[in-house]
Design a protein around this motif. Structure first.
Motif, PDB file in Angstrom:
ATOM      1  N   PRO A  31      43.318  41.637  16.355  1.00  0.00           N
ATOM      2  CA  PRO A  31      42.119  40.823  16.599  1.00  0.00           C
ATOM      3  C   PRO A  31      41.371  41.220  17.863  1.00  0.00           C
ATOM      4  CG  PRO A  31      43.985  39.436  15.996  1.00  0.00           C
ATOM      5  CD  PRO A  31      44.531  40.802  16.256  1.00  0.00           C
ATOM      6  N   LEU A  32      42.060  41.818  18.826  1.00  0.00           N
ATOM      7  CA  LEU A  32      41.409  42.275  20.054  1.00  0.00           C
ATOM      8  C   LEU A  32      40.727  43.618  19.857  1.00  0.00           C
ATOM      9  CD1 LEU A  32      44.303  41.480  22.554  1.00  0.00           C
ATOM     10  CD2 LEU A  32      42.377  40.013  21.953  1.00  0.00           C
ATOM     11  N   GLN A  33      41.231  44.403  18.930  1.00  0.00           N
ATOM     12  CA  GLN A  33      40.698  45.740  18.704  1.00  0.00           C
ATOM     13  C   GLN A  33      39.484  45.730  17.788  1.00  0.00           C
ATOM     14  OE1 GLN A  33      44.380  47.582  17.203  1.00  0.00           O
ATOM     15  NE2 GLN A  33      44.415  48.851  19.047  1.00  0.00           N
ATOM     16  N   GLU A  34      39.372  44.720  16.952  1.00  0.00           N
ATOM     17  CA  GLU A  34      38.316  44.697  15.950  1.00  0.00           C
ATOM     18  C   GLU A  34      37.073  43.945  16.431  1.00  0.00           C
ATOM     19  OE1 GLU A  34      40.880  44.856  11.794  1.00  0.00           O
ATOM     20  OE2 GLU A  34      40.066  42.945  12.468  1.00  0.00           O
ATOM     21  N   ARG A  49      34.340  41.352  14.570  1.00  0.00           N
ATOM     22  CA  ARG A  49      34.359  40.491  13.388  1.00  0.00           C
ATOM     23  C   ARG A  49      33.103  39.644  13.340  1.00  0.00           C
ATOM     24  NH1 ARG A  49      40.704  38.302  13.310  1.00  0.00           N
ATOM     25  NH2 ARG A  49      41.649  40.391  13.119  1.00  0.00           N
ATOM     26  N   ASP A  50      32.715  39.291  12.123  1.00  0.00           N
ATOM     27  CA  ASP A  50      31.547  38.430  11.948  1.00  0.00           C
ATOM     28  C   ASP A  50      31.677  37.145  12.763  1.00  0.00           C
ATOM     29  OD1 ASP A  50      29.615  39.644  10.107  1.00  0.00           O
ATOM     30  OD2 ASP A  50      31.208  39.557   8.612  1.00  0.00           O
ATOM     31  N   GLU A  51      32.886  36.574  12.783  1.00  0.00           N
ATOM     32  CA  GLU A  51      33.036  35.298  13.482  1.00  0.00           C
ATOM     33  C   GLU A  51      32.884  35.449  14.989  1.00  0.00           C
ATOM     34  OE1 GLU A  51      37.285  36.312  11.883  1.00  0.00           O
ATOM     35  OE2 GLU A  51      35.188  36.604  11.259  1.00  0.00           O
ATOM     36  N   TYR A  52      33.224  36.610  15.536  1.00  0.00           N
ATOM     37  CA  TYR A  52      32.998  36.829  16.968  1.00  0.00           C
ATOM     38  C   TYR A  52      31.502  36.875  17.260  1.00  0.00           C
ATOM     39  CZ  TYR A  52      37.909  38.488  16.911  1.00  0.00           C
ATOM     40  OH  TYR A  52      39.257  38.621  16.759  1.00  0.00           O
ATOM     41  N   LEU A  53      30.804  37.662  16.450  1.00  0.00           N
ATOM     42  CA  LEU A  53      29.350  37.760  16.634  1.00  0.00           C
ATOM     43  C   LEU A  53      28.699  36.396  16.449  1.00  0.00           C
ATOM     44  CD1 LEU A  53      26.922  39.610  17.146  1.00  0.00           C
ATOM     45  CD2 LEU A  53      26.826  40.038  14.675  1.00  0.00           C
ATOM     46  N   ASP A  54      29.168  35.644  15.455  1.00  0.00           N
ATOM     47  CA  ASP A  54      28.607  34.317  15.214  1.00  0.00           C
ATOM     48  C   ASP A  54      28.819  33.396  16.411  1.00  0.00           C
ATOM     49  OD1 ASP A  54      27.697  35.009  12.708  1.00  0.00           O
ATOM     50  OD2 ASP A  54      29.438  34.192  11.649  1.00  0.00           O
ATOM     51  N   THR A  55      29.940  33.571  17.131  1.00  0.00           N
ATOM     52  CA  THR A  55      30.188  32.754  18.317  1.00  0.00           C
ATOM     53  C   THR A  55      29.068  32.932  19.332  1.00  0.00           C
ATOM     54  OG1 THR A  55      32.593  32.821  18.051  1.00  0.00           O
ATOM     55  CG2 THR A  55      31.759  32.381  20.264  1.00  0.00           C
ATOM     56  N   ALA A  56      28.676  34.202  19.559  1.00  0.00           N
ATOM     57  CA  ALA A  56      27.591  34.466  20.506  1.00  0.00           C
ATOM     58  C   ALA A  56      26.249  34.013  19.947  1.00  0.00           C
ATOM     59  CB  ALA A  56      27.553  35.951  20.847  1.00  0.00           C
ATOM     60  N   VAL A  57      25.997  34.289  18.688  1.00  0.00           N
ATOM     61  CA  VAL A  57      24.725  33.904  18.072  1.00  0.00           C
ATOM     62  C   VAL A  57      24.539  32.395  18.130  1.00  0.00           C
ATOM     63  CG1 VAL A  57      23.465  33.808  15.891  1.00  0.00           C
ATOM     64  CG2 VAL A  57      24.571  35.938  16.591  1.00  0.00           C
ATOM     65  N   ASN A  58      25.583  31.654  17.821  1.00  0.00           N
ATOM     66  CA  ASN A  58      25.493  30.189  17.867  1.00  0.00           C
ATOM     67  C   ASN A  58      25.315  29.686  19.300  1.00  0.00           C
ATOM     68  OD1 ASN A  58      25.806  30.020  15.086  1.00  0.00           O
ATOM     69  ND2 ASN A  58      28.027  29.802  15.202  1.00  0.00           N
ATOM     70  N   ALA A  59      25.902  30.397  20.254  1.00  0.00           N
ATOM     71  CA  ALA A  59      25.803  29.967  21.656  1.00  0.00           C
ATOM     72  C   ALA A  59      24.392  30.124  22.207  1.00  0.00           C
ATOM     73  CB  ALA A  59      26.795  30.741  22.516  1.00  0.00           C
ATOM     74  N   ALA A  92      21.222  44.718  11.850  1.00  0.00           N
ATOM     75  CA  ALA A  92      21.771  44.746  13.203  1.00  0.00           C
ATOM     76  C   ALA A  92      23.257  44.391  13.180  1.00  0.00           C
ATOM     77  CB  ALA A  92      21.002  43.781  14.102  1.00  0.00           C
ATOM     78  N   ARG A  93      23.635  43.466  12.319  1.00  0.00           N
ATOM     79  CA  ARG A  93      25.036  43.078  12.161  1.00  0.00           C
ATOM     80  C   ARG A  93      25.856  44.240  11.594  1.00  0.00           C
ATOM     81  NH1 ARG A  93      27.803  37.873  11.617  1.00  0.00           N
ATOM     82  NH2 ARG A  93      25.833  36.983  12.330  1.00  0.00           N
ATOM     83  N   GLN A  94      25.282  44.969  10.665  1.00  0.00           N
ATOM     84  CA  GLN A  94      25.971  46.133  10.091  1.00  0.00           C
ATOM     85  C   GLN A  94      26.265  47.160  11.174  1.00  0.00           C
ATOM     86  OE1 GLN A  94      23.493  48.448   7.506  1.00  0.00           O
ATOM     87  NE2 GLN A  94      25.138  49.806   6.846  1.00  0.00           N
ATOM     88  N   ASP A  95      25.306  47.385  12.061  1.00  0.00           N
ATOM     89  CA  ASP A  95      25.532  48.330  13.153  1.00  0.00           C
ATOM     90  C   ASP A  95      26.670  47.842  14.043  1.00  0.00           C
ATOM     91  OD1 ASP A  95      24.465  50.673  14.905  1.00  0.00           O
ATOM     92  OD2 ASP A  95      24.602  48.977  16.280  1.00  0.00           O
ATOM     93  N   TYR A  96      26.688  46.564  14.339  1.00  0.00           N
ATOM     94  CA  TYR A  96      27.763  45.973  15.139  1.00  0.00           C
ATOM     95  C   TYR A  96      29.120  46.206  14.476  1.00  0.00           C
ATOM     96  CZ  TYR A  96      30.758  42.074  16.677  1.00  0.00           C
ATOM     97  OH  TYR A  96      31.809  41.312  17.107  1.00  0.00           O
ATOM     98  N   LEU A  97      29.210  45.956  13.181  1.00  0.00           N
ATOM     99  CA  LEU A  97      30.484  46.059  12.470  1.00  0.00           C
ATOM    100  C   LEU A  97      30.954  47.495  12.268  1.00  0.00           C
ATOM    101  CD1 LEU A  97      29.916  43.258   9.802  1.00  0.00           C
ATOM    102  CD2 LEU A  97      31.494  43.165  11.752  1.00  0.00           C
ATOM    103  N   ARG A 105      36.476  53.135  15.052  1.00  0.00           N
ATOM    104  CA  ARG A 105      37.615  52.934  15.936  1.00  0.00           C
ATOM    105  C   ARG A 105      38.943  52.831  15.189  1.00  0.00           C
ATOM    106  NH1 ARG A 105      37.205  52.865  20.704  1.00  0.00           N
ATOM    107  NH2 ARG A 105      39.341  52.106  20.757  1.00  0.00           N
ATOM    108  N   ALA A 106      38.929  52.780  13.869  1.00  0.00           N
ATOM    109  CA  ALA A 106      40.135  52.458  13.101  1.00  0.00           C
ATOM    110  C   ALA A 106      41.303  53.389  13.409  1.00  0.00           C
ATOM    111  CB  ALA A 106      39.815  52.470  11.608  1.00  0.00           C
ATOM    112  N   ALA A 107      41.093  54.694  13.371  1.00  0.00           N
ATOM    113  CA  ALA A 107      42.192  55.639  13.573  1.00  0.00           C
ATOM    114  C   ALA A 107      42.737  55.565  14.997  1.00  0.00           C
ATOM    115  CB  ALA A 107      41.733  57.060  13.243  1.00  0.00           C
ATOM    116  N   ALA A 108      41.856  55.476  15.977  1.00  0.00           N
ATOM    117  CA  ALA A 108      42.290  55.402  17.369  1.00  0.00           C
ATOM    118  C   ALA A 108      43.057  54.119  17.633  1.00  0.00           C
ATOM    119  CB  ALA A 108      41.084  55.495  18.305  1.00  0.00           C
TER     120      ALA A 108
END
Length: 290
Positions: free
Chosen positions: A247-250, A252-262, A211-216, A222-225
């Motif tokens: 950082p706003l366009q990407e 990241r694992d740490e963003y997802l971890d923020t929600a998972v931990n919350a 599921a994390r791989q799909d998120y990432l 989105r890289a080229a755009a």
């Protein structure tokens, strides 16, 4: 040269969408996934089908589709979506985003359900920062970890805000109930939509790392755009250092971890947080997994 602020930030701009589909070849999708849906006016549209669950079953294709905004679709794009026999489109963008970008372009007869989920003001904040053209103001807001803090604040909200969890819970109930594909999107298709689909995949028994791989994967598509956008704002003289936007366009694992931990315990999040009863979770799995 005239530049629209809307065209300078967000997934909906046609110039960046075209850059992503024509400037470089689309990366291949892992064979385990349901597949990328190539559109000229959206760069992050994909079916989540194809992932394997813990018990060896497979998430069905043609059930849940995730995307970035649909306002810049071409006629050919709309025709392609028409071939998918969509049941509905659920738009998670805020009213401010829809007002700035424009409404979805969808096949005739496909209802669009407006279900705005807050981005904690990030979209309008970024438009204002870019419009200012002030390097000092942009550095103060986004430099030294500022952009990352903006993202972490949004992910905390995704996991804990009562209005957000109610709307995400309703969207999951919609996915459980329909026999035809539902397309869900926000602006970039990576944060609100990314978190929702991460939760859906885990809820139906897909391993967390998958599921994390799909998120990432949003970073790949989105890289080229996103690079085209950074180049555009620099050429327009609006940002000396457009890399502040990265950082706003990407995602990241740490963003997802923020929600998972919350959310803490995932099972309790499904029931107590999102308000899903066991029958709905079973129906979601029955509808999405085969």
């Amino acid at each position: 040269m005239k530049f629209s602020l809307v065209s300078l930030f967000g997934a909906a701009l046609a110039v960046c969408a075209m850059a992503a589909t024509t400037a470089t070849a689309q990366p291949a999708v892992d064979a385990a996934t349901g597949g990328k849906i190539d559109l000229q006016g959206a760069v992050n549209t994909r079916d989540i089908g194809g992932y394997r669950t813990y018990d060896g079953k497979t998430v069905k294709s043609g059930k849940a589709i995730r995307s970035d905004a649909l306002d810049a679709l071409t006629d050919a794009d709309v025709q392609k979506l028409g071939s998918l026999r969509l049941k509905q489109v659920i738009d998670l963008r805020t009213q401010a985003e829809v007002g700035a970008q424009g409404p979805d372009k969808v096949p005739a007869g496909v209802p669009v359900i407006a279900r705005p989920v807050t981005d904690t003001g990030m979209y309008l904040q970024m438009l204002q920062l870019i419009k200012s053209g002030d390097p000092a103001k942009q550095q103060a807001a986004l430099g030294n970890g500022g952009a990352e803090r903006i993202m972490q604040n949004m992910y905390t909200s995704l996991a804990t805000d009562a209005d957000t969890t109610a709307k995400l819970g309703q969207t999951i109930r919609d996915l459980a109930a329909t026999d035809r594909p539902t397309l869900v999107h926000c602006t970039a298709g990576k944060d609100r939509t990314g978190w929702l689909m991460y939760v859906v995949l885990r809820a139906v028994g897909v391993p967390e790392q998958t599921a994390r791989q799909d998120y990432l994967l949003s970073n790949t598509y989105r890289a080229a755009a996103d690079a085209a956008l950074r180049d555009q704002v620099k050429q327009a003289g609006l940002m000396q250092d457009p890399d502040l936007l990265i950082p706003l366009q990407e995602v990241r694992d740490e963003y997802l971890d923020t929600a998972v931990n919350a959310i803490g315990d995932f099972g309790k999040y499904l029931t107590d947080g999102l308000g899903l009863d066991p029958g709905t979770i079973l129906q979601l799995r029955k509808n999405l997994v085969g």
